[in-house]
Design an enzyme around this catalytic site. Structure first.
Site, PDB file in Angstrom:
ATOM      1  N   PHE A  11       0.842  -1.213   0.000  1.00  7.02           N
ATOM      2  CA  PHE A  11       0.000   0.000   0.000  1.00  7.02           C
ATOM      3  C   PHE A  11       0.870   1.254   0.000  1.00  7.02           C
ATOM      4  CE2 PHE A  11      -2.291   2.788   3.310  1.00  7.02           C
ATOM      5  CZ  PHE A  11      -2.872   3.592   2.343  1.00  7.02           C
ATOM      6  N   ASN A  32       8.132  -9.505  -1.851  1.00  5.41           N
ATOM      7  CA  ASN A  32       7.871 -10.945  -1.992  1.00  5.41           C
ATOM      8  C   ASN A  32       6.383 -11.219  -2.223  1.00  5.41           C
ATOM      9  OD1 ASN A  32       6.785 -10.528   0.517  1.00  5.41           O
ATOM     10  ND2 ASN A  32       8.010 -12.079   1.586  1.00  5.41           N
ATOM     11  N   GLY A  36       1.775  -7.574  -0.390  1.00 13.28           N
ATOM     12  CA  GLY A  36       1.745  -6.635  -1.519  1.00 13.28           C
ATOM     13  C   GLY A  36       1.143  -7.320  -2.742  1.00 13.28           C
ATOM     14  N   TYR A  60      19.689 -12.490   1.565  1.00 15.29           N
ATOM     15  CA  TYR A  60      20.660 -11.539   1.015  1.00 15.29           C
ATOM     16  C   TYR A  60      20.092 -10.809  -0.204  1.00 15.29           C
ATOM     17  CZ  TYR A  60      25.037  -9.618  -0.681  1.00 15.29           C
ATOM     18  OH  TYR A  60      26.002  -8.755  -1.104  1.00 15.29           O
ATOM     19  N   ASN A  99      19.695  -6.597   6.358  1.00 19.62           N
ATOM     20  CA  ASN A  99      20.105  -6.723   4.948  1.00 19.62           C
ATOM     21  C   ASN A  99      20.002  -5.407   4.192  1.00 19.62           C
ATOM     22  OD1 ASN A  99      20.703  -9.435   5.195  1.00 19.62           O
ATOM     23  ND2 ASN A  99      18.674 -10.120   4.514  1.00 19.62           N
ATOM     24  N   ALA A 114      10.901   2.585   7.419  1.00 17.78           N
ATOM     25  CA  ALA A 114       9.482   2.808   7.724  1.00 17.78           C
ATOM     26  C   ALA A 114       9.203   2.174   9.074  1.00 17.78           C
ATOM     27  CB  ALA A 114       8.609   2.177   6.642  1.00 17.78           C
ATOM     28  N   TYR A 145       5.173  -7.461  15.837  1.00 20.94           N
ATOM     29  CA  TYR A 145       5.325  -6.274  14.977  1.00 20.94           C
ATOM     30  C   TYR A 145       6.044  -5.169  15.748  1.00 20.94           C
ATOM     31  CZ  TYR A 145       3.877  -2.536  11.731  1.00 20.94           C
ATOM     32  OH  TYR A 145       3.843  -1.493  10.838  1.00 20.94           O
ATOM     33  N   ARG A 186      -8.101  -4.334   8.690  1.00 18.75           N
ATOM     34  CA  ARG A 186      -8.045  -3.091   9.464  1.00 18.75           C
ATOM     35  C   ARG A 186      -9.418  -2.417   9.500  1.00 18.75           C
ATOM     36  NH1 ARG A 186      -2.053  -0.785   8.082  1.00 18.75           N
ATOM     37  NH2 ARG A 186      -2.414  -1.613   6.031  1.00 18.75           N
TER      38      ARG A 186
HETATM   39  N1  UDP Z   1     -11.305  -2.306  14.749  1.00 14.30           N
HETATM   40  C1  UDP Z   1     -12.665  -2.451  14.884  1.00 14.30           C
HETATM   41  N2  UDP Z   1     -13.332  -3.224  13.975  1.00 14.30           N
HETATM   42  C2  UDP Z   1     -12.714  -3.819  12.925  1.00 14.30           C
HETATM   43  C3  UDP Z   1     -11.317  -3.659  12.770  1.00 14.30           C
HETATM   44  C4  UDP Z   1     -10.639  -2.892  13.697  1.00 14.30           C
HETATM   45  O1  UDP Z   1     -13.286  -1.912  15.833  1.00 14.30           O
HETATM   46  O2  UDP Z   1     -13.415  -4.501  12.134  1.00 14.30           O
HETATM   47  C5  UDP Z   1     -10.598  -1.474  15.729  1.00 14.30           C
HETATM   48  C6  UDP Z   1      -9.354  -2.110  16.314  1.00 14.30           C
HETATM   49  O3  UDP Z   1      -9.682  -2.921  17.425  1.00 14.30           O
HETATM   50  C7  UDP Z   1      -8.564  -0.888  16.720  1.00 14.30           C
HETATM   51  C8  UDP Z   1      -8.941   0.156  15.641  1.00 14.30           C
HETATM   52  O4  UDP Z   1     -10.151  -0.310  15.069  1.00 14.30           O
HETATM   53  O5  UDP Z   1      -8.967  -0.405  17.964  1.00 14.30           O
HETATM   54  C9  UDP Z   1      -7.910   0.317  14.545  1.00 14.30           C
HETATM   55  O6  UDP Z   1      -7.571  -0.955  14.113  1.00 14.30           O
HETATM   56  P1  UDP Z   1      -6.693  -1.252  12.821  1.00 14.30           P
HETATM   57  O7  UDP Z   1      -6.677  -2.735  12.643  1.00 14.30           O
HETATM   58  O8  UDP Z   1      -7.173  -0.426  11.689  1.00 14.30           O
HETATM   59  O9  UDP Z   1      -5.227  -0.730  13.142  1.00 14.30           O
HETATM   60  P2  UDP Z   1      -4.371  -0.476  14.466  1.00 14.30           P
HETATM   61  O10 UDP Z   1      -4.475   0.980  14.675  1.00 14.30           O
HETATM   62  O11 UDP Z   1      -4.935  -1.249  15.630  1.00 14.30           O
HETATM   63  O12 UDP Z   1      -3.021  -0.935  14.096  1.00 14.30           O
END
Ligand code: UDP
Length: 316
Positions: A11, A32, A36, A60, A99, A114, A145, A186
């Site tokens: 993205f 990879n 993506g 590498y 790397n 990033a 992460y 997300r």
């Molecule tokens: N979230 C939610 N419903 C969904 C997906 C995510 O309520 O279907 C909430 C998640 O629990 C978090 C916020 O939205 O509190 C943002 O989540 P996201 O996965 O976008 O990214 P994060 O900021 O947590 O990395």
């Protein structure tokens, strides 16, 4: 100028490829294609200054010819993705960073990592300035992460201090826009997909947790300014307009013209309760701040997702 962009078919990586190609750079995109997609850069493939190489940067990295900039964007970045790919996430943050730094050192190239607001974990300070050390559970599910990125920052600073590599670190806060995957799990893609397909919108927890969403063009502009600066310490780039997730769900529902219900689901473990960037450093040293407000950005993103849903319907 020639850049190597890892995760360049993702993205953010693909938007960065577009940005640099439009400014006459040569771009070698390494990906990879785990999270993506070639489709994200398909329009660039015909350009002689652009090349896509499918490669896992935890192994590498062989690049011939001069390189001016290495930009390390490879990593799963959605919580759902990195929970599915915990070891790959740790490896790309650790071995991938090693790397790519090695490549920058060998090529005498500048380097940009990033990084992420996840370095702050579930923050006890808000908004979060770069000086805050964070509140991370290293052994929780998100630790794969958070700790990978914290290690990546440590490694980047070590290469800067020990080898003199000219490094930058951007801490990226929640970003949205075209090319997010509809199924990446997300909040934004979930809510939009649910609203457009008539399914209930799933808010996790009570929805009072906050996030601050930055439109992708603002983020890329901030990153480009950081690339040109001489700042080695981490720099937050994000939009400080903070919103609760429940309010965010309602805005998306209204914008799509949908009337689907909002349902509450369990809050994932270690889900940060608040997140908002303190961008005073970026304002000061980069003269940068976001320009696209949430309504405009959501509208642009929605147009993209509508096309995706329509294409899915045609295919299915
Ligand atoms: N979230 C939610 N419903 C969904 C997906 C995510 O309520 O279907 C909430 C998640 O629990 C978090 C916020 O939205 O509190 C943002 O989540 P996201 O996965 O976008 O990214 P994060 O900021 O947590 O990395």
């Amino acid at each position: 100028m020639r850049a190597v962009i890892t995760g360049g078919a993702g993205f953010l990586g693909s938007h960065l490829c577009d940005y640099l190609i439009a400014r006459d750079w040569e771009v070698l995109c390494i990906d990879n294609l785990v999270t993506g997609a070639e489709l994200n850069v398909s329009r660039l493939l015909a350009n002689a200054r652009f090349r896509l190489v499918q490669h896992d940067v935890t192994r590498y990295i062989e690049v011939s010819g001069p390189v001016d900039y290495v930009l390390h964007f490879a990593s799963p970045a959605s919580p759902v993705d990195y929970l599915k790919l915990p070891i790959q996430t740790l490896k790309v943050g650790a071995l991938g960073t090693h790397n790519t730094l090695g490549l920058a050192l060998a090529k005498k190239a500048k380097y940009l990592l990033a990084s992420t607001s996840e370095c702050y974990g579930d923050p006890e300070v808000s908004p979060q300035p770069e000086t805050y050390w964070g509140h991370v559970n290293p052994i929780g599910p998100r630790g794969v992460y958070d700790e990978a990125k914290r290690f990546a920052e440590a490694m980047t600073m070590a290469y800067h201090r020990a080898h003199g590599v000219d490094t930058r670190i951007v801490r990226i806060f929640n970003t949205y826009g075209p090319r997010m995957r509809l199924n990446d799990g997300r909040a934004l893609p979930n809510f939009v997909h649910q609203a457009l397909t008539g399914q209930p919108i799933t808010v996790y927890g009570d929805g009072r947790q906050t996030r601050s969403f930055c439109y992708v063009s603002d983020l890329i502009e901030g990153i480009h300014r950081l690339m040109q600066s001489n700042e080695h310490g981490p720099t937050n780039i994000g939009n400080p307009q903070e919103i609760t997730i429940l309010e965010f769900a309602k805005r998306i529902r209204t914008l799509t013209g949908s009337t689907v219900p909002i349902v509450f689901k369990p809050l994932p473990q270690d889900d940060p309760r608040q997140r908002c960037p303190d961008i005073s450093k970026a304002r000061r040293i980069l003269n940068w701040e976001p320009k696209v407000n949430l309504e405009e950005g959501l509208q642009l993103t929605l147009d993209f997702f509508r096309q995706q849903v329509a294409a899915g319907n045609r295919a299915g």
